[in-house]
Write a protein that holds these residues in place. Structure first.
Motif, mmCIF file in Angstrom:
data_model
loop_
_atom_site.group_PDB
_atom_site.id
_atom_site.type_symbol
_atom_site.label_atom_id
_atom_site.label_comp_id
_atom_site.label_asym_id
_atom_site.label_seq_id
_atom_site.Cartn_x
_atom_site.Cartn_y
_atom_site.Cartn_z
ATOM 1 N N ILE A 28 0.711 -1.104 0.095
ATOM 2 C CA ILE A 28 0.104 -0.017 -0.100
ATOM 3 C C ILE A 28 0.988 1.096 0.101
ATOM 4 O O ILE A 28 1.731 1.349 0.844
ATOM 5 N N PHE A 29 0.522 2.178 -0.850
ATOM 6 C CA PHE A 29 1.199 3.582 -1.058
ATOM 7 C C PHE A 29 0.276 4.560 -0.139
ATOM 8 O O PHE A 29 -0.702 4.474 -0.851
ATOM 9 N N ALA A 59 2.626 9.142 -3.615
ATOM 10 C CA ALA A 59 1.986 7.796 -3.179
ATOM 11 C C ALA A 59 1.234 7.203 -4.514
ATOM 12 O O ALA A 59 1.337 6.165 -4.782
ATOM 13 N N GLY A 60 0.409 8.205 -5.024
ATOM 14 C CA GLY A 60 -0.406 7.858 -6.184
ATOM 15 C C GLY A 60 0.529 7.524 -7.353
ATOM 16 O O GLY A 60 0.119 6.402 -8.003
ATOM 17 N N ASN A 61 1.371 8.101 -7.640
ATOM 18 C CA ASN A 61 2.386 7.910 -8.869
ATOM 19 C C ASN A 61 3.121 6.622 -8.456
ATOM 20 O O ASN A 61 3.222 5.511 -9.321
ATOM 21 N N ALA A 62 3.279 6.171 -7.090
ATOM 22 C CA ALA A 62 3.910 4.883 -7.070
ATOM 23 C C ALA A 62 3.163 3.872 -7.173
ATOM 24 O O ALA A 62 3.374 2.716 -7.712
ATOM 25 N N ALA A 63 1.895 4.016 -6.870
ATOM 26 C CA ALA A 63 0.762 3.015 -7.177
ATOM 27 C C ALA A 63 0.661 2.740 -8.431
ATOM 28 O O ALA A 63 0.572 1.605 -9.073
ATOM 29 N N PHE A 68 1.996 -0.607 -13.366
ATOM 30 C CA PHE A 68 2.564 -0.898 -14.675
ATOM 31 C C PHE A 68 3.604 -1.874 -14.696
ATOM 32 O O PHE A 68 3.668 -2.843 -15.490
ATOM 33 N N ILE A 69 4.258 -2.193 -13.636
ATOM 34 C CA ILE A 69 5.355 -3.293 -13.468
ATOM 35 C C ILE A 69 4.761 -4.474 -13.420
ATOM 36 O O ILE A 69 5.342 -5.492 -13.741
ATOM 37 N N THR A 70 3.827 -4.646 -12.520
ATOM 38 C CA THR A 70 3.404 -5.840 -12.067
ATOM 39 C C THR A 70 2.156 -6.414 -12.836
ATOM 40 O O THR A 70 1.789 -7.609 -12.839
ATOM 41 N N GLY A 71 1.367 -5.383 -13.310
ATOM 42 C CA GLY A 71 -0.069 -5.942 -13.933
ATOM 43 C C GLY A 71 -0.979 -5.953 -12.826
ATOM 44 O O GLY A 71 -2.340 -6.241 -13.139
ATOM 45 N N LYS A 72 -0.774 -5.984 -11.749
ATOM 46 C CA LYS A 72 -2.098 -5.935 -10.745
ATOM 47 C C LYS A 72 -2.025 -4.281 -10.256
ATOM 48 O O LYS A 72 -1.215 -3.556 -10.095
ATOM 49 N N PRO A 73 -3.362 -4.107 -9.693
ATOM 50 C CA PRO A 73 -3.561 -2.635 -9.542
ATOM 51 C C PRO A 73 -2.588 -2.163 -8.254
ATOM 52 O O PRO A 73 -2.670 -2.934 -7.330
ATOM 53 N N GLY A 74 -2.116 -1.068 -8.580
ATOM 54 C CA GLY A 74 -1.237 -0.523 -7.514
ATOM 55 C C GLY A 74 -2.327 0.140 -6.417
ATOM 56 O O GLY A 74 -3.271 0.878 -6.954
ATOM 57 N N ILE A 75 -2.034 0.387 -5.017
ATOM 58 C CA ILE A 75 -3.059 0.626 -4.139
ATOM 59 C C ILE A 75 -2.580 1.921 -3.354
ATOM 60 O O ILE A 75 -1.518 2.115 -3.106
ATOM 61 N N CYS A 76 -3.383 3.216 -3.507
ATOM 62 C CA CYS A 76 -2.939 4.418 -2.776
ATOM 63 C C CYS A 76 -4.100 4.784 -1.936
ATOM 64 O O CYS A 76 -5.137 4.660 -2.121
ATOM 65 N N PHE A 77 -3.743 4.944 -0.652
ATOM 66 C CA PHE A 77 -4.559 5.608 0.286
ATOM 67 C C PHE A 77 -4.472 7.118 0.712
ATOM 68 O O PHE A 77 -3.221 7.493 1.089
ATOM 69 N N THR A 78 -5.420 7.909 0.822
ATOM 70 C CA THR A 78 -5.378 9.161 1.044
ATOM 71 C C THR A 78 -6.513 9.504 2.039
ATOM 72 O O THR A 78 -7.370 8.803 2.279
ATOM 73 N N VAL A 79 -6.002 10.766 2.874
ATOM 74 C CA VAL A 79 -7.325 11.194 3.596
ATOM 75 C C VAL A 79 -8.262 12.134 2.766
ATOM 76 O O VAL A 79 -8.177 11.928 1.552
ATOM 77 N N SER A 80 -9.409 12.603 3.321
ATOM 78 C CA SER A 80 -10.264 13.279 2.737
ATOM 79 C C SER A 80 -9.812 14.529 1.861
ATOM 80 O O SER A 80 -8.589 14.990 1.789
ATOM 81 N N ALA A 81 -10.771 15.184 1.371
ATOM 82 C CA ALA A 81 -10.791 16.284 0.587
ATOM 83 C C ALA A 81 -9.339 16.829 -0.132
ATOM 84 O O ALA A 81 -8.793 16.377 -0.967
ATOM 85 N N GLY A 434 7.030 15.447 -12.280
ATOM 86 C CA GLY A 434 6.313 15.070 -10.845
ATOM 87 C C GLY A 434 6.346 13.634 -10.605
ATOM 88 O O GLY A 434 6.173 13.327 -9.434
ATOM 89 N N ILE A 435 6.558 12.681 -11.585
ATOM 90 C CA ILE A 435 6.482 11.353 -11.467
ATOM 91 C C ILE A 435 7.651 10.972 -10.772
ATOM 92 O O ILE A 435 7.593 9.534 -10.359
ATOM 93 N N GLY A 436 8.705 11.517 -10.786
ATOM 94 C CA GLY A 436 10.197 10.878 -10.538
ATOM 95 C C GLY A 436 10.116 10.021 -9.201
ATOM 96 O O GLY A 436 10.354 8.773 -9.514
ATOM 97 N N MET A 437 10.154 10.776 -7.991
ATOM 98 C CA MET A 437 10.321 9.888 -6.981
ATOM 99 C C MET A 437 9.461 9.076 -6.663
ATOM 100 O O MET A 437 9.714 7.645 -6.004
ATOM 101 N N GLY A 438 8.123 9.152 -6.980
ATOM 102 C CA GLY A 438 7.095 8.249 -6.682
ATOM 103 C C GLY A 438 7.344 6.780 -7.420
ATOM 104 O O GLY A 438 7.225 5.842 -7.134
ATOM 105 N N PHE A 439 7.527 7.010 -9.004
ATOM 106 C CA PHE A 439 7.826 5.942 -9.896
ATOM 107 C C PHE A 439 9.243 5.025 -9.042
ATOM 108 O O PHE A 439 9.263 4.054 -9.166
ATOM 109 N N ALA A 440 10.113 5.966 -8.750
ATOM 110 C CA ALA A 440 11.432 5.347 -8.233
ATOM 111 C C ALA A 440 11.207 4.617 -7.092
ATOM 112 O O ALA A 440 11.554 3.333 -6.927
#
Ligand code: TPP
Length: 574
Positions: A28-29, A59-63, A68-81, A434-440
């Motif tokens: 979970i990211f 966190a979302g970019n990491a998911a 993309f890498i695994t073919g399974k959905p990446g999961i991102c959890f956030t707080v509201s608004a 902005g994808i850089g560190m999340g993807f890494a």
């Protein structure tokens, strides 16, 4: 856990975790806060890998990258608004790029939101997410969590993959459910991304077109890489002998030094080809919409002479820009598999005039490139720096290469060869910074492999704070900041002279010290030798490292290779 065994009832927190685990999701990211803090604690205690970020977008970019890498959905959890909104850019970007991910956000109670009574972080998140993703769902009762997660997984990975939003109001987490009811409510998704077998007549239509071609060309998109049908694709390309072009994130699907790779003759093959087979690649702006001068047409709006075959999982993709003579709807693995069957041992030889003309141009351009890369100018530039990265990736072909920026992107794409599938992660369809560190973080956390992130200095700034995350989890990530003192370059001038120009940054900034601030290794590299030494040490040690590569500030062009997309002022200067 013993706690689980003792419970007569369970609750929403545990049901979400159980539903994810049941579907083989173990990572979970996230970014904690009300109402998901306890959820993340319990997930971690229950053995899930929880990677906690400094900003939800990353966190979302990491998911998305994990998807993309695994073919399974990446999961991102956030707080509201606000947390939800921060994650939304990643969700929309994932959908645009066809990466499967699920953004799960906590939210306020429906009763209060719908009457607009002003709750803490009140927002109608489901309505806002809907137009920006592939599907959006809300769960109002804990016993529906199983269905909610199952629907989210199917929506994310079936057909054309994409981003899915799942809304979990705070009270759902706390609701208690009888254990037997809870167990029955969970769904293990069977065959989440079912094969889509192409129709035999569609296969025949494609084969007939290829048979008649004098100048055939295959274009591999990131859809082809995502499909994990590497052996089938390679077999088709080698059996037919057709030259191919990989799009950016399809680099490495076949090694870039493959004899049939036509990347070094890209403009020639696009303008000259007569039959073009698109494999998981869309005719969007990155391929000049399939028309205009790129495709050999006389004017910028004209159609070329190409006939297109398009393999895509989405039946509505064909004809989106120009006519597609042979649409082939199916998943890439099934479609290429059926084509391999249909052609048997091959199609007959590709005319030598075509392959010879391509080889001639390739040789010329590769020789020219080798000469440029061999230069070692007194001040390091993109070429002399990237020549080092090129050799590093060659020596470490399993490493992931994350890449963003303008010139830092374009030069890396053309200079750094890839040798393994799905190892290049970049700005994708939107050209988003902005994808850089999340993807890494995702690549390192999911695969354990070394990651090298080549970042423009502007690009790095969008997610730079995540160096703390990288240090905290001690991930084998080496960031190379191509520091040329600004956006595109550092030599812009503000005619008023009262401030720096809009594209300029603080000169000779010490990005390396950002990494040191959190206990990682920071290095300044002024020349290729220093860069090479630092890269070798980073890979040997697997320590979080940031190399501040000082690049000639006049190197690069405005917007890199897409300068022409800048609107030009109509008003004449007076
Ligand atoms: N904001 C987002 C989210 N995405 C974008 N693509 C942009 C802004 C516009 N943009 C394109 S490239 C770029 C920006 C701001 C940065 C280019 O500079 P740098 O990363 O330093 O790369 P260089 O050309 O210097 O190598």
């Amino acid at each position: 856990t013993t706690e689980t065994q003792d419970r007569e009832t369970t609750d929403g927190f545990h049901l979400v975790i159980d539903a994810l685990k049941l579907n083989d999701i173990d990572t979970i990211f996230a970014l904690p806060g009300i109402p998901i803090t306890d959820f993340l604690r319990i997930a971690q205690a229950d053995g899930m890998k929880v990677i906690s970020f400094r900003h939800e977008q990353h966190a979302g970019n990491a998911a998305a990258a994990a998807g993309f890498i695994t073919g399974k959905p990446g999961i991102c959890f956030t707080v509201s608004a606000p947390g939800f909104l921060n994650g939304l850019t990643a969700l929309a970007n994932a959908t645009t790029n066809c990466f499967p991910m699920i953004l799960i956000s906590g939210s306020s109670e429906r009763e209060v939101v719908d009457l607009q009574q002003g709750d803490y972080e009140e927002m109608d998140q489901l309505a806002i997410a809907k137009p920006l993703c592939k599907a959006a769902f809300r769960v109002l009762h804990a016993e529906d969590i199983g269905v909610g997660i199952a629907r989210a997984i199917r929506a994310a990975v079936s057909g054309r993959p994409g981003g899915v939003y799942l809304d979990l109001p705070a009270k759902v987490f706390a609701q208690s459910v009888a254990k037997d009811v809870a167990e029955r409510s969970l769904i293990k998704v069977v065959d989440p991304a079912p094969k889509q077998i192409p129709a035999p007549e569609a296969i025949q239509r494609a084969v007939d077109l290829l048979k008649g071609a004098k100048k055939p060309l295959i274009i591999l998109g990131k859809g082809a890489a995502y499909a994990q049908a590497d052996a089938e694709i390679r077999s088709f390309i080698e059996k037919t002998g057709i030259p191919y072009l990989p799009m950016s994130m399809a680099k490495g699907l076949l090694p870039d030094n493959h004899p049939q790779a036509a990347s070094a003759a890209r403009s020639y093959v696009l303008a000259e080809a007569d039959v073009v087979m698109l494999v998981g690649a869309r005719l969007n702006w990155l391929l000049s919409h399939g028309k205009g001068k790129t495709w050999g047409a006389g004017d910028s709006k004209g159609w070329g002479k190409q006939q297109f075959i398009q393999i895509d999982i989405s039946p509505t993709e064909a004809d989106s820009n120009v006519a597609v003579a042979a649409p082939l709807v199916g998943d890439i693995g099934s479609a290429i598999g059926a084509l391999n069957q249909a052609i048997g041992s091959g199609l007959g030889k590709v005319p030598a005039e075509w392959t010879g003309a391509i080889a001639e141009r390739k040789d010329k351009n590769l020789t020219k490139m080798a000469e440029t890369l061999a230069k070692n100018p007194p001040v390091m530039n993109f070429h002399s720096a990237l020549n080092v990265v090129r050799e590093t990736v060659k020596a470490n072909p399993k490493a992931y290469l994350v890449n963003e920026g303008a010139n830092a992107l374009d030069f890396t794409r053309s200079i750094v060869d890839m040798y393994e599938p799905r190892r290049r992660l970049d700005v994708g369809t939107w050209g988003i910074m902005g994808i850089g560190m999340g993807f890494a973080v995702a690549a390192a956390a999911v695969t354990g492999e070394q990651v090298i992130a080549v970042e423009g200095d502007s690009a790095f700034g969008f997610s730079g704070m995540e160096v703390e995350t990288i240090c905290r989890y001690n991930l084998p990530i080496c960031i190379v900041v191509m520091n040329n003192n600004g956006i595109y370059k550092g030599t812009d001038v503000n005619p008023r002279g009262d401030a720096m120009a809009v594209t300029q940054f603080v000169k000779n900034a010490r990005y390396d010290m950002m990494m040191e601030a959190f206990g990682g290794v920071g290095v300044t590299a002024k020349n290729p030798e220093e860069l090479d030494k630092a890269l070798k040490e980073a890979i040997a040690s697997r320590k979080p490292t940031l190399i501040n590569a000082l690049i000639d500030e006049s190197a690069g062009t405005e917007s890199g290779r897409i300068t022409s997309l800048n609107p030009a002022a109509a008003k004449k200067k007076t």
